[in-house]
Design a protein around this motif. Structure first.
Motif, PDB file in Angstrom:
ATOM      1  N   LEU A 103      57.139  50.120  37.356  1.00 16.77           N
ATOM      2  CA  LEU A 103      58.173  49.669  36.432  1.00 16.77           C
ATOM      3  C   LEU A 103      59.518  50.162  36.938  1.00 16.77           C
ATOM      4  CD1 LEU A 103      56.453  50.431  33.015  1.00 16.77           C
ATOM      5  CD2 LEU A 103      57.436  48.210  33.620  1.00 16.77           C
ATOM      6  N   VAL A 104      60.525  49.293  36.906  1.00 18.93           N
ATOM      7  CA  VAL A 104      61.864  49.663  37.358  1.00 18.93           C
ATOM      8  C   VAL A 104      62.749  49.889  36.131  1.00 18.93           C
ATOM      9  CG1 VAL A 104      63.869  48.989  38.718  1.00 18.93           C
ATOM     10  CG2 VAL A 104      61.573  48.328  39.469  1.00 18.93           C
ATOM     11  N   LYS A 105      63.383  51.071  36.056  1.00 23.19           N
ATOM     12  CA  LYS A 105      64.292  51.370  34.955  1.00 23.19           C
ATOM     13  C   LYS A 105      65.586  50.573  35.117  1.00 23.19           C
ATOM     14  CE  LYS A 105      62.847  56.240  34.760  1.00 23.19           C
ATOM     15  NZ  LYS A 105      63.323  57.627  34.955  1.00 23.19           N
ATOM     16  N   CYS A 113      54.378  47.099  28.079  1.00 24.00           N
ATOM     17  CA  CYS A 113      53.065  46.756  27.534  1.00 24.00           C
ATOM     18  C   CYS A 113      52.330  45.754  28.425  1.00 24.00           C
ATOM     19  CB  CYS A 113      53.209  46.217  26.119  1.00 24.00           C
ATOM     20  SG  CYS A 113      53.845  47.446  24.952  1.00 24.00           S
ATOM     21  N   SER A 114      53.071  44.849  29.028  1.00 25.74           N
ATOM     22  CA  SER A 114      52.463  43.868  29.932  1.00 25.74           C
ATOM     23  C   SER A 114      51.882  44.547  31.165  1.00 25.74           C
ATOM     24  CB  SER A 114      53.506  42.830  30.337  1.00 25.74           C
ATOM     25  OG  SER A 114      52.959  41.894  31.242  1.00 25.74           O
ATOM     26  N   VAL A 115      52.630  45.489  31.739  1.00 28.83           N
ATOM     27  CA  VAL A 115      52.154  46.220  32.921  1.00 28.83           C
ATOM     28  C   VAL A 115      50.928  47.060  32.573  1.00 28.83           C
ATOM     29  CG1 VAL A 115      52.731  48.105  34.500  1.00 28.83           C
ATOM     30  CG2 VAL A 115      54.350  46.248  34.149  1.00 28.83           C
ATOM     31  N   SER A 121      43.189  45.976  32.851  1.00 28.82           N
ATOM     32  CA  SER A 121      42.258  44.856  33.034  1.00 28.82           C
ATOM     33  C   SER A 121      41.703  44.803  34.454  1.00 28.82           C
ATOM     34  CB  SER A 121      42.953  43.531  32.705  1.00 28.82           C
ATOM     35  OG  SER A 121      43.929  43.210  33.671  1.00 28.82           O
ATOM     36  N   SER A 122      42.181  45.672  35.330  1.00 22.90           N
ATOM     37  CA  SER A 122      41.701  45.666  36.712  1.00 22.90           C
ATOM     38  C   SER A 122      41.493  47.098  37.187  1.00 22.90           C
ATOM     39  CB  SER A 122      42.700  44.957  37.632  1.00 22.90           C
ATOM     40  OG  SER A 122      43.925  45.661  37.677  1.00 22.90           O
ATOM     41  N   ALA A 203      40.090  39.545  30.265  1.00 24.99           N
ATOM     42  CA  ALA A 203      41.081  40.420  29.631  1.00 24.99           C
ATOM     43  C   ALA A 203      42.504  40.125  30.066  1.00 24.99           C
ATOM     44  CB  ALA A 203      40.741  41.884  29.947  1.00 24.99           C
ATOM     45  N   LEU A 204      42.659  39.326  31.120  1.00 26.05           N
ATOM     46  CA  LEU A 204      43.994  39.068  31.659  1.00 26.05           C
ATOM     47  C   LEU A 204      44.532  37.754  31.104  1.00 26.05           C
ATOM     48  CD1 LEU A 204      45.888  40.477  33.709  1.00 26.05           C
ATOM     49  CD2 LEU A 204      45.038  38.881  35.424  1.00 26.05           C
ATOM     50  N   PRO A 205      45.740  37.756  30.524  1.00 26.11           N
ATOM     51  CA  PRO A 205      46.319  36.518  30.000  1.00 26.11           C
ATOM     52  C   PRO A 205      46.409  35.438  31.079  1.00 26.11           C
ATOM     53  CG  PRO A 205      47.622  38.413  29.302  1.00 26.11           C
ATOM     54  CD  PRO A 205      46.622  38.920  30.307  1.00 26.11           C
TER      55      PRO A 205
END
Length: 458
Positions: A103-105, A113-115, A121-122, A203-205
């Motif tokens: 994640l980049v600030k 939440c997506s990350v 899921s993997s 589990a992955l969208p």
């Protein structure tokens, strides 16, 4: 009830740590916040996290070194690193070193939440300094427990298929051990010293699956702030498991077929073909032939995957293996929960488990029943009534509450309802002792206190 994912979050800035903790707890995760690397390393064994989230820049140890330590402790733990724009190159180095994502600030809560969801899921197994020897021993095909005819045949088949690179399709009901067999194939093959990557396709969208598998170029879609390798690239020279492969959308199936045929892929938004050398293993609890007939799964992809089929029988069809499995789980969970000696089990309980129960959840349900019985035993002996109670709990969890008249169900409400009832029950059995209750529930006391407050149980 499925336990919430356990996250270890590391950041030396108190405000950021509070922000991350609150955001993730609101999404239902069990969060263990830590400000110092030394404490984080101590907690790895204690809490056994499903995911570690850490800042790359820490005062007492670099994020890259911490990543190496985590992977040396347990290569199966996924790690997400947080970085500033100035250290983006370091984040990319972390990915090469085994991190799942970065994640980049500054970033939004939705991006966080997506990350996290993608990472959970993997699985990407990259070895630390200890190498792969421990995993080769752990996943030796001889450790697949059972002496039944079916298990003996499976041992021989795994041994043969591990000697080559043929694509394997593993089928069987949920809980029969399909991922365990996939890992045994990898760790008994010539690729065992390379990465083993798995993804739960269910589990992955759907909108994330293509970029997760094949990678993407910067600017190829909203949120693609940098070029990123896909999981198939990260598995180069190793093995890749598509768990619940039937859930892959048709348009992604076409691209996967190309990888199987041509041994190359292209990033989303990319123009360049990238060569990949990956041993493919797929697993499913569904009948792919039926899905092919219904037009829900590509016939050409099915035949590409079904080179070596391995079917895992349900536990009810190999009942003679149940006593061996019970003995193994007793020893394993007695040790895990800090007991000085393995818990004993009465013959009547073993007889019930072997001859009466059908175990619709298969080995996974049996394992959960044994662990629950250990947690709820007060005298070191598991009796038949405790097994009946554990089986009853599982039945309630899998069947859920009664379906409302309008046919709708709210997963969040039902899950929270069961969680509240379970916590109430454990608190009653421990006479309100929160330390003992947290231990039985396998969550931290901090998480238990949060849930007690959330459900107004005080």
């Amino acid at each position: 009830m499925v336990s919430p994912a356990r996250l270890l979050v590391i950041d030396d800035e108190a405000n950021i740590l509070r922000f991350l903790t609150r955001a993730l707890e609101k999404r239902g995760y069990e969060v263990h916040p830590v400000m110092e690397v030394a404490e984080a390393l101590e907690k790895l064994s204690v809490i056994q996290p499903d995911l570690v989230i850490t800042d790359l820049v820490m005062p007492d140890m670099s994020g890259i070194e911490l990543l190496k330590r985590i992977k040396s402790h347990n290569p199966e733990i996924n790690v997400v690193v947080i970085t500033a724009h100035a250290s983006l190159d370091t984040a990319i180095s972390a990915i090469r070193g085994g991190a799942s994502d970065y994640l980049v600030k500054p970033f939004q809560i939705e991006e966080l939440c997506s990350v996290v969801k993608r990472a959970l899921s993997s699985k990407r197994i990259v070895y630390g300094e200890g190498g792969s020897e421990a995993f080769e021993k752990k996943y030796d095909f001889r450790n697949l427990i059972g002496t039944s005819r079916q298990m003996k045949e499976m041992h021989g088949l795994i041994q043969r298929v591990s000697a080559n690179d043929a694509t394997v399709l593993i089928t069987g009901e949920s809980g029969t051990g399909k991922e365990l067999v996939a890992r045994s194939i990898h760790y008994n093959s010539q690729r065992r010293v390379k990465s083993f990557v798995s993804i739960n396709c269910a589990a992955l969208p759907e909108n994330l699956m293509e970029s997760e598998l094949f990678g993407h170029e910067k600017g190829s879609f909203t949120g693609a702030t940098s070029t990123k390798q896909g999981l198939l690239e990260l598995a180069h020279e190793g093995s890749f498991l598509f768990d619940e492969v039937a859930e892959i959308p048709l348009h992604v199936q076409a691209k996967l077929l190309r990888v199987l045929q041509e041994k190359e892929l292209r990033h989303v938004g990319g123009l360049r073909d990238i060569k990949v050398d990956v041993r493919m293993i797929a697993a499913t609890s569904k009948d792919l032939r039926t899905l092919v007939q219904k037009g829900l799964f590509r016939e050409d992809l099915f035949y590409r995957l079904n080179v070596v089929p391995i079917h895992l029988p349900p536990l009810r069809e190999r009942r003679e293996d149940i006593p061996l499995l019970v003995a193994y789980f007793l020893e394993y969970y007695s040790q895990k929960h800090g007991l000085k000696a393995a818990m004993r089990i009465e013959d009547a309980a073993v007889k019930h488990m072997t001859e009466v129960s059908d175990w619709p959840g298969n080995v996974r349900e049996l394992e959960n029943a044994v662990e629950r019985a250990i947690l709820f035993s007060d005298d070191g002996v598991i009796r038949e009534e405790q097994i009946l109670k554990a089986a009853s709990e599982h039945s309630r969890e899998t069947s859920g509450t009664a379906m409302p008249s309008n046919g709708s169900r709210n997963l969040k409400t039902e899950t929270e309802g069961f969680e509240k009832r379970l916590i109430e029950s454990v608190l009653k059995e421990t006479s309100g002792n929160k330390f003992q209750a947290a231990r039985r529930l396998q969550i931290s006391r901090q998480s238990l206190q949060y849930k007690i407050k959330k459900y107004q149980l005080e």
